[in-house]
Design a protein around this motif. Structure first.
Motif, PDB file in Angstrom:
ATOM      1  N   TYR A  37     -18.265  37.685  11.467  1.00 18.18           N
ATOM      2  CA  TYR A  37     -18.399  37.438  10.028  1.00 18.18           C
ATOM      3  C   TYR A  37     -17.048  37.480   9.326  1.00 18.18           C
ATOM      4  O   TYR A  37     -16.750  36.635   8.486  1.00 18.18           O
ATOM      5  CB  TYR A  37     -19.342  38.459   9.382  1.00 18.18           C
ATOM      6  CG  TYR A  37     -20.796  38.117   9.555  1.00 18.18           C
ATOM      7  CD1 TYR A  37     -21.336  36.994   8.949  1.00 18.18           C
ATOM      8  CD2 TYR A  37     -21.629  38.916  10.324  1.00 18.18           C
ATOM      9  CE1 TYR A  37     -22.669  36.671   9.110  1.00 18.18           C
ATOM     10  CE2 TYR A  37     -22.959  38.609  10.487  1.00 18.18           C
ATOM     11  CZ  TYR A  37     -23.478  37.481   9.878  1.00 18.18           C
ATOM     12  OH  TYR A  37     -24.797  37.168  10.044  1.00 18.18           O
ATOM     13  N   ILE A  38     -16.223  38.453   9.654  1.00 21.03           N
ATOM     14  CA  ILE A  38     -14.925  38.580   8.997  1.00 21.03           C
ATOM     15  C   ILE A  38     -14.048  37.366   9.277  1.00 21.03           C
ATOM     16  O   ILE A  38     -13.471  36.779   8.352  1.00 21.03           O
ATOM     17  CB  ILE A  38     -14.223  39.886   9.426  1.00 21.03           C
ATOM     18  CG1 ILE A  38     -14.976  41.093   8.867  1.00 21.03           C
ATOM     19  CG2 ILE A  38     -12.766  39.903   8.974  1.00 21.03           C
ATOM     20  CD1 ILE A  38     -14.535  42.427   9.455  1.00 21.03           C
ATOM     21  N   THR A  39     -13.945  36.970  10.547  1.00 22.05           N
ATOM     22  CA  THR A  39     -13.110  35.809  10.863  1.00 22.05           C
ATOM     23  C   THR A  39     -13.703  34.527  10.287  1.00 22.05           C
ATOM     24  O   THR A  39     -12.967  33.629   9.877  1.00 22.05           O
ATOM     25  CB  THR A  39     -12.890  35.650  12.379  1.00 22.05           C
ATOM     26  OG1 THR A  39     -14.152  35.572  13.039  1.00 22.05           O
ATOM     27  CG2 THR A  39     -12.075  36.781  12.939  1.00 22.05           C
ATOM     28  N   GLY A  40     -15.023  34.437  10.245  1.00 22.90           N
ATOM     29  CA  GLY A  40     -15.660  33.260   9.653  1.00 22.90           C
ATOM     30  C   GLY A  40     -15.371  33.135   8.171  1.00 22.90           C
ATOM     31  O   GLY A  40     -15.037  32.060   7.677  1.00 22.90           O
ATOM     32  N   VAL A  41     -15.490  34.244   7.455  1.00 21.40           N
ATOM     33  CA  VAL A  41     -15.210  34.233   6.015  1.00 21.40           C
ATOM     34  C   VAL A  41     -13.739  33.917   5.765  1.00 21.40           C
ATOM     35  O   VAL A  41     -13.400  33.110   4.885  1.00 21.40           O
ATOM     36  CB  VAL A  41     -15.603  35.578   5.374  1.00 21.40           C
ATOM     37  CG1 VAL A  41     -15.040  35.714   3.972  1.00 21.40           C
ATOM     38  CG2 VAL A  41     -17.117  35.730   5.358  1.00 21.40           C
ATOM     39  N   LEU A  42     -12.849  34.538   6.532  1.00 20.66           N
ATOM     40  CA  LEU A  42     -11.425  34.275   6.343  1.00 20.66           C
ATOM     41  C   LEU A  42     -11.076  32.824   6.646  1.00 20.66           C
ATOM     42  O   LEU A  42     -10.227  32.235   5.973  1.00 20.66           O
ATOM     43  CB  LEU A  42     -10.589  35.223   7.204  1.00 20.66           C
ATOM     44  CG  LEU A  42     -10.525  36.661   6.722  1.00 20.66           C
ATOM     45  CD1 LEU A  42      -9.791  37.532   7.735  1.00 20.66           C
ATOM     46  CD2 LEU A  42      -9.858  36.751   5.363  1.00 20.66           C
ATOM     47  N   LEU A  43     -11.725  32.238   7.642  1.00 19.51           N
ATOM     48  CA  LEU A  43     -11.440  30.838   7.964  1.00 19.51           C
ATOM     49  C   LEU A  43     -11.932  29.905   6.863  1.00 19.51           C
ATOM     50  O   LEU A  43     -11.252  28.928   6.518  1.00 19.51           O
ATOM     51  CB  LEU A  43     -12.063  30.455   9.311  1.00 19.51           C
ATOM     52  CG  LEU A  43     -11.670  29.102   9.866  1.00 19.51           C
ATOM     53  CD1 LEU A  43     -10.149  28.988   9.995  1.00 19.51           C
ATOM     54  CD2 LEU A  43     -12.322  28.877  11.218  1.00 19.51           C
ATOM     55  N   VAL A  44     -13.087  30.191   6.275  1.00 18.54           N
ATOM     56  CA  VAL A  44     -13.575  29.387   5.152  1.00 18.54           C
ATOM     57  C   VAL A  44     -12.626  29.537   3.961  1.00 18.54           C
ATOM     58  O   VAL A  44     -12.274  28.547   3.305  1.00 18.54           O
ATOM     59  CB  VAL A  44     -15.023  29.778   4.784  1.00 18.54           C
ATOM     60  CG1 VAL A  44     -15.438  29.153   3.464  1.00 18.54           C
ATOM     61  CG2 VAL A  44     -15.981  29.366   5.883  1.00 18.54           C
ATOM     62  N   LEU A  45     -12.195  30.769   3.684  1.00 20.06           N
ATOM     63  CA  LEU A  45     -11.228  30.988   2.601  1.00 20.06           C
ATOM     64  C   LEU A  45      -9.915  30.260   2.869  1.00 20.06           C
ATOM     65  O   LEU A  45      -9.301  29.709   1.948  1.00 20.06           O
ATOM     66  CB  LEU A  45     -10.971  32.479   2.404  1.00 20.06           C
ATOM     67  CG  LEU A  45     -12.103  33.293   1.791  1.00 20.06           C
ATOM     68  CD1 LEU A  45     -11.739  34.769   1.792  1.00 20.06           C
ATOM     69  CD2 LEU A  45     -12.416  32.803   0.396  1.00 20.06           C
ATOM     70  N   LEU A  46      -9.482  30.259   4.115  1.00 23.93           N
ATOM     71  CA  LEU A  46      -8.255  29.554   4.472  1.00 23.93           C
ATOM     72  C   LEU A  46      -8.401  28.057   4.232  1.00 23.93           C
ATOM     73  O   LEU A  46      -7.484  27.412   3.707  1.00 23.93           O
ATOM     74  CB  LEU A  46      -7.886  29.843   5.930  1.00 23.93           C
ATOM     75  CG  LEU A  46      -6.617  29.197   6.449  1.00 23.93           C
ATOM     76  CD1 LEU A  46      -5.404  29.651   5.645  1.00 23.93           C
ATOM     77  CD2 LEU A  46      -6.432  29.537   7.922  1.00 23.93           C
ATOM     78  N   CYS A  47      -9.532  27.498   4.605  1.00 23.53           N
ATOM     79  CA  CYS A  47      -9.762  26.067   4.365  1.00 23.53           C
ATOM     80  C   CYS A  47      -9.770  25.758   2.876  1.00 23.53           C
ATOM     81  O   CYS A  47      -9.181  24.754   2.442  1.00 23.53           O
ATOM     82  CB  CYS A  47     -11.077  25.629   5.005  1.00 23.53           C
ATOM     83  SG  CYS A  47     -11.010  25.597   6.797  1.00 23.53           S
ATOM     84  N   LEU A  48     -10.417  26.610   2.089  1.00 26.36           N
ATOM     85  CA  LEU A  48     -10.415  26.408   0.634  1.00 26.36           C
ATOM     86  C   LEU A  48      -9.005  26.537   0.061  1.00 26.36           C
ATOM     87  O   LEU A  48      -8.617  25.781  -0.836  1.00 26.36           O
ATOM     88  CB  LEU A  48     -11.359  27.397  -0.035  1.00 26.36           C
ATOM     89  CG  LEU A  48     -12.845  27.207   0.255  1.00 26.36           C
ATOM     90  CD1 LEU A  48     -13.654  28.350  -0.340  1.00 26.36           C
ATOM     91  CD2 LEU A  48     -13.323  25.858  -0.247  1.00 26.36           C
ATOM     92  N   GLY A  49      -8.233  27.483   0.586  1.00 26.96           N
ATOM     93  CA  GLY A  49      -6.852  27.638   0.147  1.00 26.96           C
ATOM     94  C   GLY A  49      -6.003  26.428   0.489  1.00 26.96           C
ATOM     95  O   GLY A  49      -5.156  26.008  -0.314  1.00 26.96           O
TER      96      GLY A  49
END
Length: 112
Positions: free
Chosen positions: A14-26
């Protein structure tokens, strides 16, 4: 297999998934929308995702080796942290699959 092995895998998925989605949005904000502050946000999130992905790899490999998965399945689970939103779907499938294989602590066991 202990429940803690599955739990720590799930948490890092979950943590890596959320961070990857945030990275894509960034990245969208940085390159497509040219937003102020997106570069700093992307830098922080990419570093956090990179380090936590390494921890995810360790936990996922540990889970796969204890579950005795074939190499192809193990690779798919390991790569799920690099594809946006894939970690969420793979985690749900793995959790459902291993639900009956996880050992619950004995009812009379004392927790430390």
């Amino acid at each position: 297999m202990k429940r803690s092995v599955l739990t720590r895998y799930r948490a890092l998925a979950y943590i890596t998934g959320v961070l990857l989605v945030l990275l894509c949005l960034g990245m969208i904000g940085k390159y497509a929308l040219s937003l102020d502050g997106a570069a700093d946000f992307t830098k922080v999130v990419s570093i956090a995702h990179g380090w936590l992905y390494v921890v995810y790899l360790v936990f996922a490999f540990d889970l796969g080796s204890k579950a005795k998965w074939p190499v192809g399945k193990q690779l798919w689970v390991l790569l799920a942290g690099t594809i946006p939103t894939a970690a969420f779907f793979v985690e749900r499938k793995i959790s459902a699959e291993l639900a009956d294989k996880v050992a619950d602590p004995a009812p009379g066991a004392v927790k430390a």
